[in-house]
Design an enzyme around this catalytic site. Structure first.
Site, mmCIF file in Angstrom:
data_model
loop_
_atom_site.group_PDB
_atom_site.id
_atom_site.type_symbol
_atom_site.label_atom_id
_atom_site.label_comp_id
_atom_site.label_asym_id
_atom_site.label_seq_id
_atom_site.Cartn_x
_atom_site.Cartn_y
_atom_site.Cartn_z
ATOM 1 N N PHE A 118 19.354 18.665 -8.122
ATOM 2 C CA PHE A 118 19.701 17.282 -6.746
ATOM 3 C C PHE A 118 20.631 16.374 -7.852
ATOM 4 O O PHE A 118 21.613 16.340 -8.989
ATOM 5 C CB PHE A 118 18.412 16.248 -7.389
ATOM 6 C CG PHE A 118 17.838 15.869 -6.180
ATOM 7 C CD1 PHE A 118 17.211 16.288 -5.450
ATOM 8 C CD2 PHE A 118 17.981 14.049 -5.347
ATOM 9 C CE1 PHE A 118 16.766 16.339 -3.628
ATOM 10 C CE2 PHE A 118 17.471 14.256 -4.850
ATOM 11 C CZ PHE A 118 16.931 14.903 -3.978
ATOM 12 N N HIS B 92 20.409 2.028 1.263
ATOM 13 C CA HIS B 92 18.779 3.012 1.088
ATOM 14 C C HIS B 92 18.151 2.536 -0.099
ATOM 15 O O HIS B 92 16.982 2.750 0.174
ATOM 16 C CB HIS B 92 19.922 4.737 0.480
ATOM 17 C CG HIS B 92 18.860 5.353 0.244
ATOM 18 N ND1 HIS B 92 17.825 5.772 1.191
ATOM 19 C CD2 HIS B 92 18.060 6.587 -0.671
ATOM 20 C CE1 HIS B 92 17.283 6.629 0.835
ATOM 21 N NE2 HIS B 92 17.098 6.868 -0.426
ATOM 22 N N TYR B 93 18.922 1.660 -1.482
ATOM 23 C CA TYR B 93 17.815 1.197 -2.162
ATOM 24 C C TYR B 93 18.353 0.034 -3.007
ATOM 25 O O TYR B 93 19.247 0.124 -3.176
ATOM 26 C CB TYR B 93 17.455 3.024 -3.038
ATOM 27 C CG TYR B 93 16.461 2.847 -3.924
ATOM 28 C CD1 TYR B 93 15.564 2.756 -4.297
ATOM 29 C CD2 TYR B 93 17.224 1.837 -5.588
ATOM 30 C CE1 TYR B 93 14.405 2.469 -4.787
ATOM 31 C CE2 TYR B 93 16.232 1.848 -6.313
ATOM 32 C CZ TYR B 93 14.784 1.881 -6.486
ATOM 33 O OH TYR B 93 14.000 2.142 -7.302
ATOM 34 N N ARG C 121 24.787 8.984 -6.353
ATOM 35 C CA ARG C 121 25.829 8.009 -4.805
ATOM 36 C C ARG C 121 26.534 7.819 -4.277
ATOM 37 O O ARG C 121 27.131 7.311 -3.852
ATOM 38 C CB ARG C 121 23.938 8.077 -4.384
ATOM 39 C CG ARG C 121 22.971 8.993 -4.155
ATOM 40 C CD ARG C 121 21.976 8.532 -3.759
ATOM 41 N NE ARG C 121 20.807 9.430 -3.573
ATOM 42 C CZ ARG C 121 19.312 9.345 -3.172
ATOM 43 N NH1 ARG C 121 18.906 7.994 -3.386
ATOM 44 N NH2 ARG C 121 18.411 10.726 -3.385
ATOM 45 N N LEU D 271 10.215 8.449 -7.143
ATOM 46 C CA LEU D 271 9.157 8.754 -6.114
ATOM 47 C C LEU D 271 8.686 8.766 -7.750
ATOM 48 O O LEU D 271 7.520 8.071 -7.491
ATOM 49 C CB LEU D 271 9.249 9.953 -5.857
ATOM 50 C CG LEU D 271 9.582 10.054 -4.073
ATOM 51 C CD1 LEU D 271 9.479 11.498 -3.625
ATOM 52 C CD2 LEU D 271 8.272 8.800 -3.248
ATOM 53 N N GLN E 244 22.224 0.161 -3.532
ATOM 54 C CA GLN E 244 22.704 1.880 -3.423
ATOM 55 C C GLN E 244 23.223 2.519 -2.091
ATOM 56 O O GLN E 244 22.057 2.155 -1.187
ATOM 57 C CB GLN E 244 21.879 3.149 -3.699
ATOM 58 C CG GLN E 244 21.981 4.301 -4.079
ATOM 59 C CD GLN E 244 21.489 5.112 -4.796
ATOM 60 O OE1 GLN E 244 20.069 5.328 -4.409
ATOM 61 N NE2 GLN E 244 22.062 5.678 -5.764
ATOM 62 N N HIS F 124 23.479 5.271 0.096
ATOM 63 C CA HIS F 124 23.327 6.914 0.062
ATOM 64 C C HIS F 124 24.263 7.268 1.362
ATOM 65 O O HIS F 124 24.993 6.739 2.003
ATOM 66 C CB HIS F 124 21.778 7.430 1.154
ATOM 67 C CG HIS F 124 21.310 8.664 0.580
ATOM 68 N ND1 HIS F 124 21.703 9.609 1.398
ATOM 69 C CD2 HIS F 124 20.316 9.018 0.153
ATOM 70 C CE1 HIS F 124 21.491 11.017 0.907
ATOM 71 N NE2 HIS F 124 20.213 10.691 -0.083
ATOM 72 N N LEU G 206 18.308 8.953 7.084
ATOM 73 C CA LEU G 206 18.810 10.003 5.716
ATOM 74 C C LEU G 206 18.589 11.405 5.998
ATOM 75 O O LEU G 206 17.775 12.076 6.837
ATOM 76 C CB LEU G 206 17.269 9.875 4.525
ATOM 77 C CG LEU G 206 17.634 9.804 3.558
ATOM 78 C CD1 LEU G 206 19.028 9.182 3.062
ATOM 79 C CD2 LEU G 206 16.576 10.256 2.249
ATOM 80 N N ARG H 252 20.923 4.087 -9.425
ATOM 81 C CA ARG H 252 19.743 5.043 -9.351
ATOM 82 C C ARG H 252 20.166 6.727 -8.855
ATOM 83 O O ARG H 252 21.092 6.497 -7.785
ATOM 84 C CB ARG H 252 18.582 4.633 -8.517
ATOM 85 C CG ARG H 252 17.342 5.718 -8.415
ATOM 86 C CD ARG H 252 15.963 4.835 -7.203
ATOM 87 N NE ARG H 252 16.348 5.650 -5.645
ATOM 88 C CZ ARG H 252 16.622 6.302 -5.248
ATOM 89 N NH1 ARG H 252 16.015 7.946 -5.818
ATOM 90 N NH2 ARG H 252 16.320 6.619 -4.324
ATOM 91 N N LEU H 253 19.298 7.602 -9.385
ATOM 92 C CA LEU H 253 19.205 9.439 -9.488
ATOM 93 C C LEU H 253 18.996 9.164 -8.519
ATOM 94 O O LEU H 253 17.470 9.164 -8.495
ATOM 95 C CB LEU H 253 19.763 9.787 -10.302
ATOM 96 C CG LEU H 253 21.084 9.698 -11.333
ATOM 97 C CD1 LEU H 253 20.402 10.545 -12.903
ATOM 98 C CD2 LEU H 253 22.122 9.984 -10.639
ATOM 99 N N GLU I 98 10.015 -0.325 -6.055
ATOM 100 C CA GLU I 98 11.627 -0.462 -5.714
ATOM 101 C C GLU I 98 10.913 -2.387 -5.441
ATOM 102 O O GLU I 98 12.413 -2.586 -6.406
ATOM 103 C CB GLU I 98 12.179 0.015 -4.803
ATOM 104 C CG GLU I 98 13.436 -0.529 -3.837
ATOM 105 C CD GLU I 98 13.709 0.163 -2.879
ATOM 106 O OE1 GLU I 98 13.500 0.718 -2.723
ATOM 107 O OE2 GLU I 98 14.488 -0.058 -2.243
ATOM 108 N N GLY J 215 0.661 -1.032 -0.178
ATOM 109 C CA GLY J 215 0.432 0.269 -0.324
ATOM 110 C C GLY J 215 0.995 1.563 -0.004
ATOM 111 O O GLY J 215 0.043 2.029 0.647
ATOM 112 N N GLU K 32 19.455 14.577 -0.317
ATOM 113 C CA GLU K 32 20.403 14.639 -0.661
ATOM 114 C C GLU K 32 19.945 16.245 -1.265
ATOM 115 O O GLU K 32 21.177 17.326 -1.872
ATOM 116 C CB GLU K 32 20.754 13.862 -2.417
ATOM 117 C CG GLU K 32 21.249 13.944 -2.971
ATOM 118 C CD GLU K 32 21.034 13.309 -4.431
ATOM 119 O OE1 GLU K 32 21.548 12.238 -3.745
ATOM 120 O OE2 GLU K 32 21.034 13.611 -5.722
#
Lengths: 580, 242
Positions: A113, A350-351, A282, A391, A227, A229, A239, A385-386, A374, A9, A242
């Site tokens: 960014f 992070h990812y 990153r 998102l 990733q 961060h 976190l 990933r940038l 993800e 969700g 960035e």
């Protein structure tokens, strides 16, 4: 029978649900989530969401930044679709009420960014994910026919003859285990940062959807790309966005020196320069940290070495206007004020760039089974990933997966096969045995937390920022052993009501399956690319490895890794250039 | 030297066994940077796997870990053990909600309240094409921004003397959320039918505890008082809208 059943969700799952509800009101749609939707980890995303909007920007440039940022491992057709649809999705969120930060004339504001050559990151101060998730959740409330199974944990997919027919899930509140038949299933369960000990990820990020797909026979892709961060708070791993660097923050070593200039990331300027220094990608920033550590230029703390993020020169007013959450988090969780103090930071998991292998519509190799966000690997993120691409990714591909699942459900109207009930019954017996202790015994077996810690430290040791074949090979054996032991772990809680210990065990088993794929893929890739750095193979090798890793679960439970070509459309592999 | 510890007295309730909640004591390490939530996680991981509680982001944004800590509703991830000196610290489920198990409460009633205020942009006519945003100046954004910061942690309900006596009271977070949309320049509704009720804004006695306990400074008390003014004006001047 549910037409489209969505597992998860968060942003991707809710976007998929809305897509179905709005375009196919005749279909039944359900969201099954182990937490209430607004608790999902999308809520923690801070900095922003990339989408081309400025007149000096172009889709081509966003594509190039993404592809070069991903060290050419992205599928470029996926990147093109993503970049093309991202602005429309961000406007859609605006129309649904998302409180995007604004320019004085009322237009949506954008900020720089990392790794992005133009200003294209939309933001809602530095709580972008929070606002995005709540906007989506509140928008779903307009559609009361979106059925919700809040706090249900999906324990398996029902797959028969190459096609998904629903899920089996456990209702936390009652302990009931039920088969929920469905014509199409969308996995949107997010990442798996909790396989590592030090992560920005919430407690719920345990790779459940990846494990569900993998066990059901769908391959995972590019799992070696994890990733880090560059700026997490020590101890908590919270976190620091960035955006703090995009707004002008500096990274300093123990001598107060902006060390990134030593790592081919450009020369320091007082104000931020795009694709340069602190606005590099990153992977490169996290790798630079390790080199500083090796040179003895980091600062030791009880929670490991750190460098400093310096925001003091921005002043309290700018910090409060642009990155107020950074100040709130530092004050609440680190007992310091970034307007006057240096922030200690270190790289933090992070990812996951990798995930369930899908096509551009989120379709997996199992008919009727889709994945987005993800959990999935389309792949737009390649080897790195940038920031601010994730998102819009959950929006673009959440919607695409929802639409594709709806189309599948519309064209497959046959009834429920017997496999659904029988698998539901099997699963119920299996889980009841685990809960009442008869399969493992509450006195014997190891503690879940001990096994989890062992797994996490194995991953950190072998599959961290820099890796070696030897350490990875050892980790393969360690994880296989931990998998066995997790089958016998101790469950003390025999209650049917909100038994979180049982869930913790199921999550551990999911994480172990995912962890084994990470290590297997990392061992197989004998090159260095993006976030995957092999000390024993330090160069990128396009001849052998301009390819995705594709990992299947072999019948004996071990991961089996192959390669799959990368789709190149307009941007042939080149050198990644930052700061020059 | 033995490491310092602190005693946590934790409410336990297992509906299959317990007629009512009982306190169970655990000794956990007292570390300067440990939140109450770290203490609970230590219990679950190392002392007693049967303790159930909700948590997720541990950074004060997911809203899962609200509990009653020494009589005050708090986010346990942002409440530090060191605040409580030598202890003990009493940890109970949020007051005012039915308890499902241990520290886990039933939040479905709260969610139904959120849904009831139409928490989405209400607009008339067709949605314009997805080529341009609705304009909204920074000042227009500021008009509702504060009320958009609610994380649904429900601490305000637990602190609200009206809600604790009358579970039908719409309550602070839901009214603040309604105001978040009412005050949004893109919204065309005033939610008068759901707010101008005895169980909604007129039930509030303006104690202000909701605002005091809010970890995100949403200020629901102000949202409610402002809507009372709006509703009063509208009753006198029915055409005034908002």
């Amino acid at each position: 029978m549910i037409d489209v059943l969505i597992v998860g969700g968060g942003g991707a799952g809710l976007r998929a649900a809305i897509a179905v509800a709005e375009t196919a009101p005749e279909l039944t749609v359900a969201v099954v989530s182990k937490v209430y939707p607004m608790r999902s980890h999308t809520v923690s995303a801070e900095g922003g969401a990339a989408g081309v909007i400025g007149i000096d920007d172009s889709l081509d440039e966003h594509c190039y930044d993404t592809v070069s940022g991903g060290d050419w491992l992205c599928d470029q057709d996926a990147v093109e679709a993503f970049v093309r649809e991202a602005p429309r999705e961000l406007i859609q969120l605006e129309h649904w009420g998302c409180p995007w930060s604004r320019e004085p004339d009322g237009r949506v504001a954008v900020r720089p960014f990392g790794g992005m050559k133009r200003l294209r990151t939309w933001y809602a101060a530095d709580k972008t994910g929070f606002h995005l998730l709540h906007t989506l959740f509140q928008t779903t409330l307009r559609h009361p026919w979106i059925r919700r199974y809040d706090e249900w944990y999906v324990t398996s997919l029902v797959v028969d003859d190459g096609r998904v027919h629903g899920v089996v899930a456990l209702d936390l509140r009652t302990g009931r285990v039920e088969a929920i038949p469905a014509r199409a299933v969308v996995l949107a369960t997010g990442g798996c940062g909790r396989v590592f000990p030090f992560t920005t990820n919430a407690a719920i990020k345990t790779g459940d959807g990846m494990a569900l797909a993998y066990r059901a026979g769908a391959p995972l892709k590019d799992m070696e790309f994890v990733q880090y961060h560059p700026t997490g708070l020590p101890f908590t791993g919270i976190l620091i966005t960035e955006a703090a660097r995009a707004e002008g923050g500096w990274l300093l070593n123990r001598d107060g020196y902006r060390y990134l200039q030593d790592y081919d990331l450009g020369t320091p300027t007082p104000t931020p320069k795009l694709r340069s220094m602190e606005l590099g990608p990153r992977d490169r920033l996290s790798q630079a940290f390790v080199h500083e550590q090796d040179k003895g230029r980091t600062i030791d703390t009880p929670y490991g070495p750190v460098v400093h993020l310096d925001l003091r020169h921005l002043g309290a007013a700018k910090i409060d206007a642009r990155i107020p959450f950074v100040r709130e988090l530092c004050r609440s969780y680190q007992n310091l004020d970034p307007a006057t103090d240096l922030i200690p930071v270190r790289p933090v998991v992070h990812y996951m760039m990798g995930g369930v292998h899908t096509d551009l519509d989120g379709a997996t190799t199992i008919a009727g089974l889709y994945a987005a966000g993800e959990t999935a690997c389309v792949s737009i993120n390649g080897a790195n990933r940038l920031g601010s691409n994730s998102l819009p990714e959950i929006l673009v591909f959440g919607r695409r997966a929802g639409l594709a699942a709806a189309a599948f459900a519309r064209s497959h109207r046959e009834g429920e096969p017997p496999a659904v009930r029988s698998q539901g019954d099997d699963e119920r017996r299996r889980l009841e045995r685990a809960r009442d202790g008869s399969s493992v015994g509450s006195s014997g077996g190891e503690r879940i937390a001990d096994l989890r810690e062992r797994m996490q430290h194995t991953l950190e040791g072998a599959a961290g920022i820099y890796r070696t074949g030897d350490a990875l090979a050892k980790a393969v054996d360690t994880l296989a052993d931990l998998c066995e032991r997790a089958g016998e772990a101790r469950v003390e809680d025999t209650s049917a009501t909100f038994n979180t210990e049982l869930i913790t065990l199921l999550e551990l088993r999911a994480m172990l399956d995912v962890a084994r794929t990470i290590v297997a893929c990392a061992l197989g890739r004998e090159e260095s690319r993006g976030a995957h750095q092999r000390v024993d193979f330090p160069a990128r090798d396009d001849d052998a490895y301009l390819a995705h890793s594709l990992v299947h679960r072999a019948p004996d439970g071990t991961p089996s890794v192959g390669l799959m070509p990368v789709t190149i459309t307009c941007w042939p592999p080149g050198e990644r250039v930052y700061g020059r | 030297m033995a490491a310092e510890t602190i005693r946590l007295d934790v409410a336990r309730y297992r509906p299959e066994e317990d007629a009512e909640p009982v306190l169970q004591s655990y000794e956990v390490p007292l570390r300067p940077d440990w939140a109450v939530l770290d203490g609970l996680a230590h219990i679950k991981d190392h002392l007693d796997g049967t303790l159930s509680f909700r948590w997720s982001c541990r950074m004060g944004i997911c809203g899962s870990c609200g509990m009653d800590v020494d009589g005050e509703p708090r986010l346990t991830c942002g409440t530090f053990l060191a605040e409580y000196g030598a202890g003990p610290v009493r940890i109970e489920p949020l007051k005012g909600f039915p308890v499902i198990r241990d520290l886990v409460v039933d939040i479905d009633g709260f969610l139904a309240k959120l849904s009831s205020v139409r928490p989405w942009l209400v607009r008339e006519g067709e949605e314009p094409p997805l080529t341009a945003e609705y304009a909204q100046t920074p000042a227009q954004l500021d008009a509702y921004k504060q009320y958009s910061m609610c994380i649904n942690c429900m601490l305000c309900y637990s602190a609200c003397p009206v809600y604790v006596l009358d579970p039908d009271f719409l309550g602070p977070a839901a009214i603040a959320l309604a105001q978040r949309y009412n005050l949004d320049s893109r919204d065309m509704d005033d939610r008068f039918d759901v707010l101008n009720l005895e169980e909604a804004v007129w039930g509030c006695t303006f104690v202000g505890d909701c605002t005091r306990v809010c970890p995100k400074h949403v200020d629901p008390a102000e949202a409610i008082q402002r809507y009372k003014v709006t509703a009063a004006l509208r009753s006198v001047l029915p055409w005034s809208g908002r």
